[in-house]
Design a protein around this motif. Structure first.
Motif, short mmCIF file in Angstrom:
data_model
loop_
_atom_site.label_atom_id
_atom_site.label_comp_id
_atom_site.label_asym_id
_atom_site.label_seq_id
_atom_site.Cartn_x
_atom_site.Cartn_y
_atom_site.Cartn_z
N ILE A 48 5.10 9.34 2.71
CA ILE A 48 6.41 8.72 2.87
C ILE A 48 7.24 9.59 3.81
O ILE A 48 7.08 10.81 3.85
CB ILE A 48 7.10 8.55 1.49
CG1 ILE A 48 8.32 7.63 1.58
CG2 ILE A 48 7.44 9.89 0.89
CD1 ILE A 48 8.83 7.18 0.21
N VAL A 83 13.97 4.88 4.77
CA VAL A 83 12.65 5.33 4.33
C VAL A 83 11.59 4.56 5.12
O VAL A 83 11.78 3.39 5.46
CB VAL A 83 12.49 5.06 2.82
CG1 VAL A 83 11.07 5.37 2.35
CG2 VAL A 83 13.50 5.87 2.01
N ALA A 84 10.49 5.24 5.42
CA ALA A 84 9.34 4.58 6.07
C ALA A 84 8.08 4.86 5.27
O ALA A 84 7.90 5.95 4.74
CB ALA A 84 9.17 5.07 7.50
N ASP A 85 7.22 3.87 5.20
CA ASP A 85 5.98 3.90 4.41
C ASP A 85 6.33 4.22 2.95
O ASP A 85 7.37 3.79 2.47
CB ASP A 85 4.94 4.82 5.02
CG ASP A 85 3.51 4.41 4.60
OD1 ASP A 85 3.34 3.58 3.68
OD2 ASP A 85 2.54 4.91 5.19
N GLY A 86 5.44 4.92 2.25
CA GLY A 86 5.59 4.98 0.80
C GLY A 86 5.26 3.64 0.18
O GLY A 86 5.72 3.31 -0.91
N HIS A 87 4.43 2.86 0.89
CA HIS A 87 4.13 1.49 0.46
C HIS A 87 2.95 1.42 -0.50
O HIS A 87 2.57 0.34 -0.93
CB HIS A 87 3.86 0.60 1.68
CG HIS A 87 5.00 0.51 2.65
ND1 HIS A 87 4.83 0.36 3.99
CD2 HIS A 87 6.34 0.59 2.45
CE1 HIS A 87 6.00 0.32 4.60
NE2 HIS A 87 6.95 0.48 3.68
N TRP A 139 -1.18 2.70 -1.76
CA TRP A 139 -2.48 2.77 -1.10
C TRP A 139 -2.97 1.42 -0.57
O TRP A 139 -3.68 1.37 0.43
CB TRP A 139 -3.52 3.39 -2.04
CG TRP A 139 -3.72 2.62 -3.32
CD1 TRP A 139 -3.14 2.89 -4.52
CD2 TRP A 139 -4.55 1.47 -3.51
NE1 TRP A 139 -3.55 1.96 -5.45
CE2 TRP A 139 -4.42 1.09 -4.86
CE3 TRP A 139 -5.40 0.73 -2.69
CZ2 TRP A 139 -5.10 -0.01 -5.40
CZ3 TRP A 139 -6.07 -0.37 -3.22
CH2 TRP A 139 -5.91 -0.71 -4.56
N LEU A 167 -1.26 -1.11 0.75
CA LEU A 167 -0.55 -1.60 1.94
C LEU A 167 -0.09 -0.50 2.89
O LEU A 167 0.34 -0.80 4.00
CB LEU A 167 0.67 -2.42 1.50
CG LEU A 167 0.35 -3.71 0.76
CD1 LEU A 167 1.60 -4.29 0.11
CD2 LEU A 167 -0.27 -4.73 1.72
N ALA A 221 -0.31 5.51 5.09
CA ALA A 221 -1.14 5.83 6.25
C ALA A 221 -1.09 7.32 6.53
O ALA A 221 -0.01 7.90 6.63
CB ALA A 221 -0.65 5.04 7.46
#
Lengths: 329, 329
Positions: free
Chosen positions: A131, A143-147, A149, A151, A154
């Motif tokens: 994240i 915030v970016a990602d932290g979606h 495993w 979705l 990365a």
């Protein structure tokens, strides 16, 4: 002021760490508890570990001297939205003898503050997941990602482990012998580097070995990639470079191209002298050449510093950070 | 010979199709049953659907005329290794009045044979999952991918659906408005194209909407990508091109660079006039310019043709294929 003590806690999935600091930077006590993430362990259990860590830190301290506290933990927002969880934390705080208020912040903010005193900047965390977040006035902003495993995440430990298995499966499909990283993965998952006469038998065994565990456990293969990359194994170094590119891409979603504020790297894969940390640092310095890139350090001390900022009479946050939070790279 | 009938069955996850053909190519009967994959539905249920389809195909045929049969299904190897499953299929065969032997082949071989009579070639199947296989002497030989959604199925319906969500999440991270494909995905998953004032709220809602269902259900978003690509939406066309590259890469793991044997495209995403089929065809023709690229067609008829090949007196498989299996592109 000289009598004032602040308390900081860094609540992680595998351990809870607490520290009591004077505003002069004296380390008056430290404590440790087990994993205390309320999302994964439940708020009651998390509060019990919090109390254990707090009691350790306060063993030689009069709790009446403690004027402020901060608890940093993953899923802080969920805890604050849950009255029962909040009550369990309140109770642990009182049982430790503390009468002052405390604040709860996300682990990402605490990791950020462990690497810099700057009020604005970026934090990038890679462990099992990944994240990135912008920090504004010492609060988490975008915030970016932290979606997770399925979705996202990365460039995380999960991502590295999954990609290591995928490269091995592709080699087996092609009928080529697994390289050094593939051999490590075979040994870890199947207990042997032997490939069946019919490689599809080994493919099926690998897929079954992975799918009979929770997917997130692919992250336990990440250290194999890191170790192989340290030895210069080309597949592993390629994966490390790809992971670094993914992580920096996540940062670039939320961080302006001309930003000069610091970037703090945190999480198990980016703290310490790892090839992924080096690759991310190099890529971040290439994209944001005027920004300092720091490594996250003592989260409990950073939490204590965040707590002190709200006290009357604290006028120089940067100087106080230098006193309270051990320096990192 | 003129009296000889062959029976073919194509057992899929959503339907079971049967056909009875004379060796002159007369279509003597067809039948249909529900989904009959023994892996997902259980062998008893699969055998019951098989019997329904068989009875339809044999309604106007004296079963004593049937001299050979082939059943094509996914997981053929697992069925053959399971005595109870095999017994259930034997019983259905006998209950349909058939006295001849039958053979069981993988659905990939049957898809291949529905597109060509050539004994050697390649089949590439993309539906919910994705798999490629080399065919040698009308038997499946080496296989690439088919590793399942967690570790593989690159370029499949699952892959398209997951990537569509990932692109949307990246847009939301960046704070940019979702494009036409993103809007379709938002509507499908959340019932509205509205993005919350705090886009992270929409991000969290999307992640929850996906993770509360089985991961493989991401494949149900694939038609949104296909439809958007038909309309020229750039994110969707980009995903289709990436999926095509993944699928052809899987083929290249097992197919020599100078191969001239046919390539047959099968599965819901590669049969019919879809943009993914067109992209895969273009990429395959670029890599293997001297190889014909065909589309899979009537699997039940192809299974019947495979059955006929073992009969005495069948000397020209290619001519018989032309009689029994309807032509495809």
């Amino acid at each position: 002021m000289s009598d004032t003590v602040v308390v900081g806690l860094d609540v992680g999935g595998t351990s809870t760490r607490a520290v009591a600091l004077s505003l002069a930077g004296e380390r008056l006590g430290t404590g440790r508890g087990g994993g205390g993430n309320p999302t994964s362990h439940g708020a009651e259990r998390a509060a019990a570990e919090l109390l254990t860590a707090l009691r350790g830190a306060l063993a030689g301290v009069d709790p009446a001297r403690v004027r402020a506290g901060v608890i940093g933990l993953a899923g802080a927002g969920r805890l604050l939205a849950d009255p029962a969880g909040r009550a369990a934390f309140d109770q642990a705080w009182a049982q430790a003898g503390l009468r002052c208020a405390y604040a709860v912040h996300g682990d990402a903010l605490v990791a950020y503050a462990s690497g810099t005193a700057a009020p604005d900047g970026t934090v990038l965390i890679a462990g099992t997941g990944a994240i990135a977040a912008q920090v504004r006035d010492l609060r988490l902003d975008r915030v970016a990602d932290g979606h997770g495993w399925l979705l996202g995440d990365a460039g995380s430990g999960f991502w590295l482990g999954r990609e290591a298995v995928r490269r091995l499966l592709a080699d087996l499909d092609r009928g080529t012998s697994p390289g050094p990283l593939g051999a490590r993965v075979l040994t870890e998952l199947l207990g042997s580097v032997e490939v069946a006469d019919r490689p599809r038998g080994t493919v099926d065994a690998l897929v079954q070995a992975v799918t009979r565990r929770p997917p997130v456990e692919l992250a336990r293969l990440a250290p194999l990639v890191v170790t192989a990359a340290v030895e210069g194994e080309p597949v592993a170094t390629g994966l490390i470079d790809e992971a670094a590119a993914h992580l920096v891409e996540s940062v670039s979603r939320i961080r302006p191209a001309d930003a000069v504020e610091p970037i703090v790297l945190g999480g198990g894969l980016l703290t310490g002298d790892t090839p992924l940390a080096a690759a991310v640092r190099a890529e971040a310095e290439r994209r944001w050449p005027d920004a300092p890139v720091r490594t996250a350090g003592d989260g409990a001390a950073a939490a204590a510093w965040l707590a002190a900022l709200d006290l009357p009479g604290v006028t120089d946050p940067v100087a106080l950070h230098a006193l309270l939070v051990p320096p990192t790279a």
